[in-house]
Scaffold this motif. Structure first.
Motif, PDB file in Angstrom:
ATOM      1  N   GLN A   1      -7.118   3.321  -3.207  1.00 41.51           N
ATOM      2  CA  GLN A   1      -7.494   3.150  -1.802  1.00 41.51           C
ATOM      3  C   GLN A   1      -8.760   3.925  -1.454  1.00 41.51           C
ATOM      4  O   GLN A   1      -9.234   3.846  -0.323  1.00 41.51           O
ATOM      5  CB  GLN A   1      -6.340   3.604  -0.907  1.00 41.51           C
TER       6      GLN A   1
ATOM      7  N   LEU B   1     -12.783   5.053  -1.569  1.00 41.78           N
ATOM      8  CA  LEU B   1     -14.051   4.335  -1.638  1.00 41.78           C
ATOM      9  C   LEU B   1     -14.697   4.479  -3.012  1.00 41.78           C
ATOM     10  O   LEU B   1     -15.329   3.533  -3.500  1.00 41.78           O
ATOM     11  CB  LEU B   1     -15.001   4.842  -0.549  1.00 41.78           C
TER      12      LEU B   1
ATOM     13  N   PHE C   1     -13.182   1.907  -5.194  1.00 41.87           N
ATOM     14  CA  PHE C   1     -13.669   0.600  -4.753  1.00 41.87           C
ATOM     15  C   PHE C   1     -15.024   0.301  -5.373  1.00 41.87           C
ATOM     16  O   PHE C   1     -15.250  -0.781  -5.944  1.00 41.87           O
ATOM     17  CB  PHE C   1     -13.758   0.594  -3.225  1.00 41.87           C
TER      18      PHE C   1
ATOM     19  N   TRP D   1     -11.411   0.443   6.606  1.00 41.53           N
ATOM     20  CA  TRP D   1     -12.678  -0.133   6.153  1.00 41.53           C
ATOM     21  C   TRP D   1     -12.491  -1.201   5.077  1.00 41.53           C
ATOM     22  O   TRP D   1     -13.448  -1.849   4.683  1.00 41.53           O
ATOM     23  CB  TRP D   1     -13.602   0.964   5.617  1.00 41.53           C
ATOM     24  N   PHE D   2     -11.270  -1.410   4.582  1.00 37.71           N
ATOM     25  CA  PHE D   2     -11.059  -2.273   3.423  1.00 37.71           C
ATOM     26  C   PHE D   2     -11.083  -3.746   3.835  1.00 37.71           C
ATOM     27  O   PHE D   2     -10.217  -4.206   4.558  1.00 37.71           O
ATOM     28  CB  PHE D   2      -9.716  -1.952   2.758  1.00 37.71           C
TER      29      PHE D   2
ATOM     30  N   TRP E   1       0.831  -1.211   0.000  1.00 33.91           N
ATOM     31  CA  TRP E   1       0.000   0.000   0.000  1.00 33.91           C
ATOM     32  C   TRP E   1       0.861   1.254   0.000  1.00 33.91           C
ATOM     33  O   TRP E   1       1.706   1.448   0.874  1.00 33.91           O
ATOM     34  CB  TRP E   1      -0.915   0.012   1.220  1.00 33.91           C
TER      35      TRP E   1
ATOM     36  N   ARG F   1     -16.131  -2.011   7.866  1.00 32.64           N
ATOM     37  CA  ARG F   1     -15.846  -3.139   6.962  1.00 32.64           C
ATOM     38  C   ARG F   1     -17.116  -3.897   6.633  1.00 32.64           C
ATOM     39  O   ARG F   1     -17.334  -4.301   5.488  1.00 32.64           O
ATOM     40  CB  ARG F   1     -14.810  -4.077   7.576  1.00 32.64           C
TER      41      ARG F   1
ATOM     42  N   ARG G   1      -3.343   1.288   3.836  1.00 29.57           N
ATOM     43  CA  ARG G   1      -4.602   0.556   3.734  1.00 29.57           C
ATOM     44  C   ARG G   1      -5.688   1.188   4.611  1.00 29.57           C
ATOM     45  O   ARG G   1      -5.495   1.379   5.813  1.00 29.57           O
ATOM     46  CB  ARG G   1      -4.392  -0.895   4.157  1.00 29.57           C
TER      47      ARG G   1
END
Length: 338
Positions: free
Chosen positions: A231, A233, A236, A138-139, A130, A293, A135
């Motif tokens: 990284q 959201l 994601f 919440w990942f 990372w 998470r 990191r």
């Protein structure tokens, strides 16, 4: 079937912004316990990068242009053809991302499973590295595939997989060539969030010969860079939605109840368990990150499903390609695939 003896490693690249990463990836192949017979760097439609790498790597690396459609799929196909050249004549073609660094035993441990005649492919194990800020709390481990890494829920070492990790995978070169390589309907173009070309080609590969299998080699490790923008959201969720759309394209190509069996099991078993564990951790230890998470698992799954449903209703107009055995000039020597 005799064990494979010659390996070619293909690294695909498309931007000078990852030049230092590419150099590190290439350097990692020079310190292997089993050196590859050939290293091929494929440049995806970038003339300046091709000229730079041709001059810099000419001593120990074959540098070629993507001879097909722009994107990762045809870049990999170009690498496969280069490995199929009569002078190369590789038994195994391996793929390493330009932002991944292989551990010193990677080639050796990726090659070892091919001693079993039913193994047509091997997935390595990608560990995330990372960038700052690091990191996010919440990942979820179960969604590390979003950043191109190996996720929680994979089988034990040597277990069968249907989705090899794209940054560290290997195939019998003859089988991959006869299957037609990677389809250009799928796969990334530049920095897009599309994918699943590895899933689709794996379905074709294992269908070529009864009993063929792709296995996981957990000890064949690479370290895969995760940049700061991956990284976030928003990335994601875009990546999850892109995965859903790509899985819809795979299911159109391979209709049948078994096509997405791996995904259904992942949702019912792995994600449900992960959500319960995260909620339990949050309640027991009062950890906000654990609640986060759990929430991200739910919205990540929702984004993937939305992408899948949307693509089923409104499929992209990207031209469909029909994989066929590669032209005679690039075919491997005669023999049964697998």
């Amino acid at each position: 079937m005799p064990p494979p003896t010659r390996t070619a490693v293909v690294i695909c690249c498309f931007t000078p912004q990852r030049l230092d990463d590419l150099r590190a990836a290439r350097a990692s192949l020079s310190h292997q316990t089993m050196l590859p017979a050939l290293v091929i760097v494929v440049v995806d439609h970038h003339d300046d990068l091709f000229a730079l790498l041709s001059a810099e790597l000419e001593a120990d690396t074959v540098v070629v242009r993507n001879s097909g459609r722009q994107g990762l799929s045809d870049a990999r196909n170009t690498g496969l053809r280069a490995a199929a050249d009569a002078d190369a004549d590789a038994d195994i073609v391996m793929f390493l991302d330009d932002d991944a660094v292989a551990e010193t035993t990677w080639v050796e441990r990726m090659t070892a499973p091919f001693a079993a005649p039913d193994v047509v492919g091997v997935s390595g194990f990608a560990v995330p590295v990372w960038d700052a800020p690091g990191r996010p709390g919440w990942f979820p481990d179960e969604f590390l595939w979003v950043v191109g890494c190996s996720h929680r829920g994979l089988p034990d070492d040597g277990g069968a997989v249907r989705n090899p990790v794209g940054c560290a995978m290997a195939f019998r070169a003859k089988a991959l060539s006869l299957a037609g390589g990677f389809v250009t309907e799928l796969g990334r173009v530049g920095s897009s969030t599309a994918g699943c070309e590895e899933t689709e080609v794996s379905l074709r590969l294992t269908a070529q010969a009864s009993g063929s299998v792709i296995v996981l080699a957990r000890s064949a490790r690479v370290h895969h860079r995760v940049t700061a923008h991956r990284q976030r959201l928003d990335y994601f969720l875009r990546r999850c939605r892109g995965e859903g759309r790509s899985k819809a394209a795979v299911s159109r190509r391979h209709p049948g109840a078994a096509t997405l069996r791996t995904e259904r099991r992942f949702v019912v078993v792995t994600l449900l368990d992960a959500t319960i564990r995260a909620l339990g951790e949050g309640l027991t230890h009062l950890r906000p990150a654990a609640f986060a998470r759990a929430g991200v698992i739910v919205i990540g799954l929702a984004a993937t499903v939305v992408g899948y449903v949307d693509a089923r209703i409104r499929p992209e107009r990207r031209p469909l390609t029909t994989p066929t055995a590669m032209s005679h000039a690039h075919r491997y020597r005669a023999g049964a695939a697998g």
